[in-house]
Design a protein around this motif. Structure first.
Motif, mmCIF file in Angstrom:
data_model
loop_
_atom_site.group_PDB
_atom_site.id
_atom_site.type_symbol
_atom_site.label_atom_id
_atom_site.label_comp_id
_atom_site.label_asym_id
_atom_site.label_seq_id
_atom_site.Cartn_x
_atom_site.Cartn_y
_atom_site.Cartn_z
ATOM 1 N N LEU A 275 -51.653 43.621 4.784
ATOM 2 C CA LEU A 275 -50.661 44.120 3.937
ATOM 3 C C LEU A 275 -49.996 42.857 3.804
ATOM 4 O O LEU A 275 -49.491 42.849 2.574
ATOM 5 C CB LEU A 275 -49.734 44.850 5.089
ATOM 6 C CG LEU A 275 -49.970 46.605 4.852
ATOM 7 C CD1 LEU A 275 -49.393 47.273 6.164
ATOM 8 C CD2 LEU A 275 -49.609 47.151 3.838
ATOM 9 N N GLU A 276 -49.656 42.097 4.680
ATOM 10 C CA GLU A 276 -48.885 40.638 4.341
ATOM 11 C C GLU A 276 -49.735 40.008 3.234
ATOM 12 O O GLU A 276 -48.940 39.049 2.432
ATOM 13 C CB GLU A 276 -48.803 40.148 5.748
ATOM 14 C CG GLU A 276 -47.672 40.878 6.610
ATOM 15 C CD GLU A 276 -46.613 41.218 6.062
ATOM 16 O OE1 GLU A 276 -46.261 40.415 5.109
ATOM 17 O OE2 GLU A 276 -45.964 42.113 6.505
ATOM 18 N N ALA A 277 -51.148 40.050 3.421
ATOM 19 C CA ALA A 277 -51.870 39.101 2.343
ATOM 20 C C ALA A 277 -51.751 39.734 0.676
ATOM 21 O O ALA A 277 -51.294 38.865 -0.004
ATOM 22 C CB ALA A 277 -53.232 39.382 2.796
ATOM 23 N N LEU B 200 -51.253 54.992 5.118
ATOM 24 C CA LEU B 200 -50.855 53.932 6.125
ATOM 25 C C LEU B 200 -52.239 53.176 7.282
ATOM 26 O O LEU B 200 -51.940 52.866 8.174
ATOM 27 C CB LEU B 200 -49.813 54.386 7.143
ATOM 28 C CG LEU B 200 -48.335 54.884 6.641
ATOM 29 C CD1 LEU B 200 -47.552 55.592 7.526
ATOM 30 C CD2 LEU B 200 -47.838 53.687 5.670
ATOM 31 N N SER B 201 -53.187 53.169 6.496
ATOM 32 C CA SER B 201 -54.203 52.701 7.064
ATOM 33 C C SER B 201 -54.626 51.290 7.207
ATOM 34 O O SER B 201 -55.345 50.550 7.973
ATOM 35 C CB SER B 201 -55.619 53.280 6.575
ATOM 36 O OG SER B 201 -55.713 53.104 5.162
ATOM 37 N N TRP B 202 -53.889 50.604 6.192
ATOM 38 C CA TRP B 202 -54.116 49.124 6.393
ATOM 39 C C TRP B 202 -53.821 48.501 7.617
ATOM 40 O O TRP B 202 -52.409 48.557 8.062
ATOM 41 C CB TRP B 202 -53.426 48.540 4.915
ATOM 42 C CG TRP B 202 -53.936 49.002 3.667
ATOM 43 C CD1 TRP B 202 -54.654 49.955 3.533
ATOM 44 C CD2 TRP B 202 -53.665 48.263 2.561
ATOM 45 N NE1 TRP B 202 -55.098 49.915 2.050
ATOM 46 C CE2 TRP B 202 -54.561 49.016 1.477
ATOM 47 C CE3 TRP B 202 -53.172 47.098 1.927
ATOM 48 C CZ2 TRP B 202 -54.481 48.666 0.098
ATOM 49 C CZ3 TRP B 202 -53.189 46.747 0.728
ATOM 50 C CH2 TRP B 202 -53.870 47.390 -0.442
ATOM 51 N N GLU B 203 -54.039 47.465 7.882
ATOM 52 C CA GLU B 203 -53.682 46.386 8.786
ATOM 53 C C GLU B 203 -52.649 45.546 8.549
ATOM 54 O O GLU B 203 -52.615 45.199 7.299
ATOM 55 C CB GLU B 203 -54.800 45.724 9.519
ATOM 56 C CG GLU B 203 -56.049 46.628 10.246
ATOM 57 C CD GLU B 203 -57.332 45.722 10.962
ATOM 58 O OE1 GLU B 203 -57.202 44.833 10.747
ATOM 59 O OE2 GLU B 203 -58.176 46.402 11.519
ATOM 60 N N ASP B 204 -51.829 45.057 9.324
ATOM 61 C CA ASP B 204 -50.800 44.119 9.318
ATOM 62 C C ASP B 204 -51.122 42.937 8.361
ATOM 63 O O ASP B 204 -50.303 42.540 7.324
ATOM 64 C CB ASP B 204 -49.942 43.754 10.296
ATOM 65 C CG ASP B 204 -49.283 44.829 10.872
ATOM 66 O OD1 ASP B 204 -49.019 45.848 10.377
ATOM 67 O OD2 ASP B 204 -48.852 44.847 12.252
#
Length: 348
Positions: free
Chosen positions: A166-168, A159-163
């Motif tokens: 993630l959305e990209a 869960l280290s990815w930024e929002d």
């Protein structure tokens, strides 16, 4: 609803126990059956024909309100069909499933028993993808009968990815992945969105934490990849267009019951029970069959079209009969006389 159904059934059983069956038979028909229908047979394992071969391909033990369609058929790769059957026998097997692979000649080529272990299997062309809230894997059983487990590659498991990242990624997956679907998972009280996708000859799983439960839209659901062509237990008061009721031979006029449900109780009826003679077309040939213990009702509310029921014994309740066939373009057919059985019919 169940209280009313129970009351109606108790009344029916009481009548059957305390009054001999003959008293529930009001009249008998002594007219002989026309010779035109003497060769018609029931569709079962004893069906004999110089043209057709009939075999029982699937039988389930339990069908219920929770699973009204316990046998399902969907199309798959290599011009084949897969039978999806509930394997419920007892409490330990109530979520298990058995699959059968049918080739374009109508032959069962393989079967697979899946004992439920917390996974949900998704059929997507060449693959079975097993999803869960813990991990995931896939195999290529639909393509080549291989059940070797291949682990799904997990992305953002920590869960280290930024929002924004993630959305990209989700946007790119929906735009270019050969296959993708969403799922939801609950781990230790936390909800997640799971994005499964196939790219570079691998299956991936992207984890995304969400504030709460997120509904998966139909356009993102794995079910969209499964083309179901037939379900056992489908009910209808109309005879299918590909089936003709040729003749109904009355045998005895009896009293029986309709269990309505929905808090409306039931009601009794008096009508003729007898033999129904039908025909359909299989591989361009006329296929004839007979159904015993049949009741045909015609009511004003549906334009006096025949509704079909079977009644096992005088004084018992009806079962809606729907002569349901699936006719494969490859020249064989499936027939489900009721929810628990599926027969395969093909040319010899």
């Amino acid at each position: 609803m169940w209280i009313w159904i129970g009351i109606v059934l108790l009344v029916a059983v009481g009548i059957y126990v305390f009054f001999p069956g003959d008293k529930l038979i009001l009249e008998r028909n002594d007219e002989a059956l026309s010779a035109n229908y003497s060769a018609f047979q029931e569709i079962n394992e004893q069906y004999r024909s110089d043209i057709f071969e009939v075999s029982l391909v699937a039988r389930v033990v339990v069908s219920s309100a929770a699973s009204p369609n316990p046998i399902r058929i969907f199309s798959s790769v290599n011009d084949q069909l897969i039978l999806d059957c509930d394997a419920n026998v007892d409490e330990n097997t109530k979520f298990d499933t058995r699959y059968y692979k049918i080739d374009k000649a109508g032959t069962v080529t393989d079967s697979l028993y899946v004992a439920y272990q917390g996974y949900s299997e998704q059929f997507i062309d060449d693959f079975m993808v097993y999803t869960s809230e813990k991990d995931a894997y896939y195999n290529t059983w639909p393509l080549d009968c291989d059940t070797t487990r291949h682990q799904v590659v997990e992305l953002n498991a920590d869960l280290s990815w930024e929002d924004g990242r993630l959305e990209a990624k989700v946007k790119a997956v929906k735009a270019s992945a050969k296959y993708f679907f969403f799922s939801t998972a609950l781990k230790e009280g936390v909800w997640y969105r799971q994005v499964y996708f196939y790219a570079d000859q691998k299956w991936y799983l992207l984890w995304q934490k969400t504030p709460g439960y997120t509904e998966v839209l139909d356009e993102d659901n794995a079910r969209r990849y499964r083309n179901v062509v037939f379900r056992s237990g489908e009910v209808s008061f109309e005879i299918p267009k590909d089936v003709k009721l040729l003749h109904f031979h009355q045998q005895e006029k009896i009293k029986y019951y309709h269990v309505v449900g929905g808090g409306h109780g039931g009601f009794s009826a008096y009508n003729w029970r007898g033999l129904g003679f039908f025909e359909t077309s299989i591989a361009g040939r006329v296929f004839e069959f007979m159904v015993p213990k049949l009741v045909v009702e015609k009511e004003k509310h549906n334009g006096y079209k025949p509704s079909l029921y079977t009644v096992s014994e005088p004084g018992s309740s009806t079962k809606l009969y729907h002569p349901a066939f699936y006719h494969s373009p490859n020249g064989f057919s499936f027939y489900a006389p009721e929810a628990k059985e599926l027969f395969l019919i093909r040319i010899k």
